[in-house]
Design a protein around this motif. Structure first.
Motif, PDB file in Angstrom:
ATOM      1  N   THR A   1       0.797  -1.115   0.032  1.00 49.99           N
ATOM      2  CA  THR A   1       0.155   0.141   0.121  1.00 49.99           C
ATOM      3  C   THR A   1       0.703   1.230  -0.027  1.00 49.99           C
ATOM      4  O   THR A   1       2.177   1.238   0.395  1.00 49.99           O
ATOM      5  N   PRO A   2       0.397   2.384  -0.313  1.00 51.47           N
ATOM      6  CA  PRO A   2       1.002   3.452  -0.209  1.00 51.47           C
ATOM      7  C   PRO A   2       1.936   4.026   1.020  1.00 51.47           C
ATOM      8  O   PRO A   2       3.002   4.444   1.189  1.00 51.47           O
TER       9      PRO A   2
ATOM     10  N   LEU B   1       4.530   4.959  -5.912  1.00 53.63           N
ATOM     11  CA  LEU B   1       3.250   5.104  -5.676  1.00 53.63           C
ATOM     12  C   LEU B   1       2.539   4.868  -6.911  1.00 53.63           C
ATOM     13  O   LEU B   1       1.064   4.366  -6.987  1.00 53.63           O
ATOM     14  N   GLU B   2       3.046   5.204  -8.081  1.00 51.20           N
ATOM     15  CA  GLU B   2       2.339   4.977  -9.671  1.00 51.20           C
ATOM     16  C   GLU B   2       2.152   3.587  -9.574  1.00 51.20           C
ATOM     17  O   GLU B   2       0.926   3.117  -9.978  1.00 51.20           O
TER      18      GLU B   2
ATOM     19  N   ILE C   1       1.912   1.103  -7.557  1.00 55.43           N
ATOM     20  CA  ILE C   1       1.027   0.221  -6.520  1.00 55.43           C
ATOM     21  C   ILE C   1      -0.249   0.655  -6.517  1.00 55.43           C
ATOM     22  O   ILE C   1      -1.010   0.382  -5.983  1.00 55.43           O
ATOM     23  N   SER C   2      -0.454   2.123  -7.030  1.00 57.00           N
ATOM     24  CA  SER C   2      -1.654   2.673  -6.952  1.00 57.00           C
ATOM     25  C   SER C   2      -2.540   2.618  -8.193  1.00 57.00           C
ATOM     26  O   SER C   2      -3.814   2.309  -8.327  1.00 57.00           O
ATOM     27  N   ASP C   3      -1.699   2.953  -9.312  1.00 55.22           N
ATOM     28  CA  ASP C   3      -2.374   3.244 -10.582  1.00 55.22           C
ATOM     29  C   ASP C   3      -2.457   2.276 -11.722  1.00 55.22           C
ATOM     30  O   ASP C   3      -2.930   2.527 -12.572  1.00 55.22           O
TER      31      ASP C   3
ATOM     32  N   SER D   1      -2.810  -1.538 -13.536  1.00 49.75           N
ATOM     33  CA  SER D   1      -3.154  -2.823 -13.179  1.00 49.75           C
ATOM     34  C   SER D   1      -2.323  -4.089 -13.860  1.00 49.75           C
ATOM     35  O   SER D   1      -2.303  -5.136 -13.651  1.00 49.75           O
TER      36      SER D   1
END
Length: 156
Positions: free
Chosen positions: A4-5, A42-43, A45-47, A49
């Motif tokens: 996670t972030p 961040l990119e 693990i968050s944005d 697929s």
């Protein structure tokens, strides 16, 4: 568990552990790569697929024992893999205090499972000598495609 972030500071710390284990001096806390790393992680693990990052350790934001990432790479189609997608494992590292407890193998197995779950069955990685036994135990074999690198330097 998936990263996670809140795990980003620990992901950066473990990246430095991995670099040092590979004989690359990670540099001081204000090294340029460390400035880029938070946004990079961040990119991914968050944005994205097409990227998956797993961690072993405490709750988000707590110390981590191990981590690893998988992402989809895109290549020309071939008879066995008609869509050209391959998986790539990278950044698999276990903190020194937690080595030998099977964490890397659990990370590898989880990443392979994720890639298989999205229909990718051709998975590549570059192994350090220390990591080879983990990957061999998971079923990886030496590639018949030779790996070559080219590093270019921008002109001034």
């Amino acid at each position: 568990r998936p990263a996670t972030p809140a795990d980003i500071p620990e992901l950066i710390r473990l990246r430095a552990v991995a670099l040092a284990a590979l004989g690359v001096e990670p540099g001081p806390a204000d090294a340029a790569w460390r400035d880029v790393a938070p946004g990079w992680f961040l990119e991914r693990i968050s944005d994205r697929s097409d990227v998956h990052c797993l961690v072993v350790g405490g709750a988000p934001g707590e110390s981590l024992a191990a981590t690893g990432m998988a992402w989809v790479t895109y290549h020309l189609p071939r008879p066995q893999y008609t869509d050209g997608r391959r998986g790539y494992l990278d950044g698999i590292v276990t903190d020194d205090a937690f080595r030998g407890q099977g964490h890397a193998r659990r990370i590898v197995d989880g990443l392979v499972e994720w890639l298989n779950g999205i229909g990718i069955h051709y998975i590549q990685l570059h192994a350090s000598a220390a990591g080879e036994p983990v990957y061999e135990a998971a079923g990886f074999v030496p590639s018949h495609f030779g790996s070559m690198d080219l590093f270019t330097k921008p002109t001034d």
